[in-house]
Design an enzyme around this catalytic site. Structure first.
Site, PDB file in Angstrom:
ATOM      1  N   PHE A  69       0.862  -1.192   0.000  1.00 23.61           N
ATOM      2  CA  PHE A  69       0.000   0.000   0.000  1.00 23.61           C
ATOM      3  C   PHE A  69       0.892   1.233   0.000  1.00 23.61           C
ATOM      4  O   PHE A  69       1.697   1.419   0.908  1.00 23.61           O
ATOM      5  CB  PHE A  69      -0.939   0.043   1.214  1.00 23.61           C
ATOM      6  CG  PHE A  69      -1.878   1.208   1.149  1.00 23.61           C
ATOM      7  CD1 PHE A  69      -3.076   1.120   0.452  1.00 23.61           C
ATOM      8  CD2 PHE A  69      -1.549   2.419   1.734  1.00 23.61           C
ATOM      9  CE1 PHE A  69      -3.931   2.218   0.359  1.00 23.61           C
ATOM     10  CE2 PHE A  69      -2.397   3.528   1.642  1.00 23.61           C
ATOM     11  CZ  PHE A  69      -3.590   3.417   0.956  1.00 23.61           C
ATOM     12  N   ASP A 122       9.297   2.771   1.732  1.00 26.16           N
ATOM     13  CA  ASP A 122       8.113   3.454   2.248  1.00 26.16           C
ATOM     14  C   ASP A 122       8.011   3.125   3.736  1.00 26.16           C
ATOM     15  O   ASP A 122       7.554   2.041   4.105  1.00 26.16           O
ATOM     16  CB  ASP A 122       6.880   2.982   1.474  1.00 26.16           C
ATOM     17  CG  ASP A 122       5.584   3.610   1.984  1.00 26.16           C
ATOM     18  OD1 ASP A 122       5.596   4.166   3.108  1.00 26.16           O
ATOM     19  OD2 ASP A 122       4.569   3.523   1.275  1.00 26.16           O
ATOM     20  N   LYS A 151       2.318   9.683   8.424  1.00 28.43           N
ATOM     21  CA  LYS A 151       1.623   9.178   9.618  1.00 28.43           C
ATOM     22  C   LYS A 151       2.085   9.801  10.939  1.00 28.43           C
ATOM     23  O   LYS A 151       1.605  10.860  11.298  1.00 28.43           O
ATOM     24  CB  LYS A 151       1.681   7.652   9.616  1.00 28.43           C
ATOM     25  CG  LYS A 151       0.831   7.074   8.466  1.00 28.43           C
ATOM     26  CD  LYS A 151       0.144   5.787   8.799  1.00 28.43           C
ATOM     27  CE  LYS A 151      -1.029   5.551   7.871  1.00 28.43           C
ATOM     28  NZ  LYS A 151      -0.674   5.026   6.534  1.00 28.43           N
TER      29      LYS A 151
HETATM   30  C1  LIG Z   1      -0.849   5.332   5.097  1.00 27.03           C
HETATM   31  C2  LIG Z   1       0.195   4.901   4.127  1.00 27.03           C
HETATM   32  C3  LIG Z   1       0.405   5.572   2.916  1.00 27.03           C
HETATM   33  C4  LIG Z   1      -0.481   6.703   2.438  1.00 27.03           C
HETATM   34  O1  LIG Z   1      -0.455   7.793   3.282  1.00 27.03           O
HETATM   35  P1  LIG Z   1      -1.603   8.933   3.122  1.00 27.03           P
HETATM   36  O2  LIG Z   1      -1.179   9.973   4.106  1.00 27.03           O
HETATM   37  O3  LIG Z   1      -2.908   8.290   3.425  1.00 27.03           O
HETATM   38  O4  LIG Z   1      -1.540   9.409   1.718  1.00 27.03           O
HETATM   39  C5  LIG Z   1       1.439   5.142   2.107  1.00 27.03           C
HETATM   40  N1  LIG Z   1       2.224   4.111   2.465  1.00 27.03           N
HETATM   41  C6  LIG Z   1       2.054   3.447   3.624  1.00 27.03           C
HETATM   42  C7  LIG Z   1       2.970   2.321   3.966  1.00 27.03           C
HETATM   43  C8  LIG Z   1       1.027   3.803   4.483  1.00 27.03           C
HETATM   44  O5  LIG Z   1       0.837   3.118   5.611  1.00 27.03           O
END
Ligand SMILES: *Cc1c(COP(=O)(O)O)cnc(C)c1O
Length: 395
Positions: A136, A221, A250
């Site tokens: 994700f 990420d 986050k």
């Molecule tokens: C939450 C998340 C995203 C996206 O972040 P947003 O602030 O919702 O755009 C991308 N990568 C990971 C691993 C995430 O947990």
């Protein structure tokens, strides 16, 4: 307004993209939340791993209050001290030498992908980014394309060309996928949204070696895994490697929206003035909150606490599984834990809510626990007790 009134008002006007639970929160302190009807909840979700310092953390609240009274916004046509200091802090705490500040995780990943494209254009005309199944990375078109879950793609095709998905935690598959036009590999150290999927210990070191051999950029990420969540400041530290590009969001802003893309000076050179930007990026209030939050999250005592509480929660979940049989496996690291259930998790989440406990379910049957990192042993034990009752009721 009551819970019911707020729920009805939302339902009548909001685009219906969120499967919200029928509760409206009005106040939070530490690991506790109170809803509009005055009911208390124990929060083992922390707003998707955002509220790592808990609700109402005094250092974050005071930083926001002070900065809000001084200056809210001037734009990136100028400098501000909070933006300068946050970039310096992130470099001091990580492998990075250059930082791009933005407003969300997707925006940080979008920047990482654009940087990889620009860098590839200048290094052999390469453009392809390899991402993984089950990942994700966000909801913008580029990050959605890199998100390896079909259900998020449905009805949005055609997606971005030049992004290809490869099975996660499969080094031979990644090695075989690299082609002449490949410029970067993009992965999460642990797939949070995808089900707290934790790769074998040799995966990240293997990806690092592959990227070095083939001249690729390794993009990590760490939006969910970063800033103490796994018991290290950054999850990749456990693998003994550094990426070329890392994204954060986050927990970064202590609850305010902010994202960051971090990289080396060498790679950052690919982005010249005017190549990328965002109006709100580096917002002084968000940066002031992020400085306060990041400083608190980087304290060695907190990281030790996360490791101890993570071990306690994991052991509690495993014991619960042995007693009740509904938990098949527990995975993750630190306080990013997934309990794999023998059936759908949604009814368990519902039962937990009714009992005053906030947990999350992802990937259909993985209970995801991402409590504030400041949670105590007593609070975890309370949560485990409520979860046990909910598991029995939802069976
Ligand atoms: C939450 C998340 C995203 C996206 O972040 P947003 O602030 O919702 O755009 C991308 N990568 C990971 C691993 C995430 O947990």
């Amino acid at each position: 307004m009551t819970n019911a009134e707020i729920v009805a008002l939302t339902a009548a006007h909001e685009v219906g993209i969120y499967a919200r639970l029928p509760v409206a929160f009005v106040r939070g302190r530490g690991c506790e939340l109170w809803d509009a009807d005055g009911r208390r909840y124990l929060d083992l979700f922390a707003g998707v791993a955002v509220m790592s310092l808990g609700h109402g953390h005094p250092a974050v609240v005071e930083a926001i209050r002070a900065q809000a009274g001084e200056l809210l916004h001037v734009s990136n046509h100028y400098h501000t001290r909070p933006g300068a200091e946050l970039a310096a802090l992130l470099c001091r705490l990580s492998f990075a030498e250059r930082v791009f500040l933005c407003n969300s995780g997707a925006e940080a990943n979008e920047a990482a992908m654009k940087l990889a494209r620009r860098w590839g254009a200048a290094h052999g005309g390469r453009f392809e980014i390899l991402a993984t199944t089950g990942s994700f990375h966000g909801r913008t078109f580029a990050t959605l394309t890199a998100t390896g879950q079909e259900r998020y793609h449905r009805g949005f095709q055609p997606l971005l060309p030049g992004v290809r998905l490869v099975p996660y935690d499969d080094l031979p598959a990644m090695r075989a996928a690299v082609r002449a036009e490949t410029v970067a590999v993009m992965v999460e150290p642990i797939q949070g949204e995808g089900g707290v999927t934790t790769p074998r210990p040799d995966y990240l070191p293997g990806l690092r070696r592959l990227c070095d051999e083939r001249g690729l950029l390794l993009i990590l990420d760490e939006i969910q895994t970063g800033l103490g969540r796994t018991g290290r400041l950054f999850a990749h530290e456990a693998a003994g490697i550094v990426p070329d590009i890392m994204t954060l969001a986050k927990a970064l802003g202590g609850g305010l929206p902010i994202g960051a893309m971090l990289t080396s000076a060498r790679v950052a050179e690919a982005l010249s003035p005017g190549a990328h930007g965002t109006t709100f990026g580096g917002n002084p209030v968000a940066c002031a909150a992020a400085i306060a939050a990041t400083t608190a999250l980087a304290r060695p005592e907190l990281l030790e606490h996360v490791q101890a509480m993570g071990a306690h929660l994991r052991a509690g979940l495993e014991a619960l599984g042995r007693r009740r049989g509904r938990i098949q496996a527990v995975r993750g690291a630190g306080l990013l834990l997934g309990a794999v259930l023998d059936g759908p998790g949604a009814p368990v989440v519902r039962r937990c809510l009714e009992r005053g406990l906030l947990v999350n379910c992802t990937a259909e049957r993985v209970l995801r626990l991402t409590p504030p990192l400041v949670i105590t042993r007593a609070e975890l034990d309370e949560g485990l007790g409520l979860l046990e009752q909910a598991l029995v009721e939802a069976a």
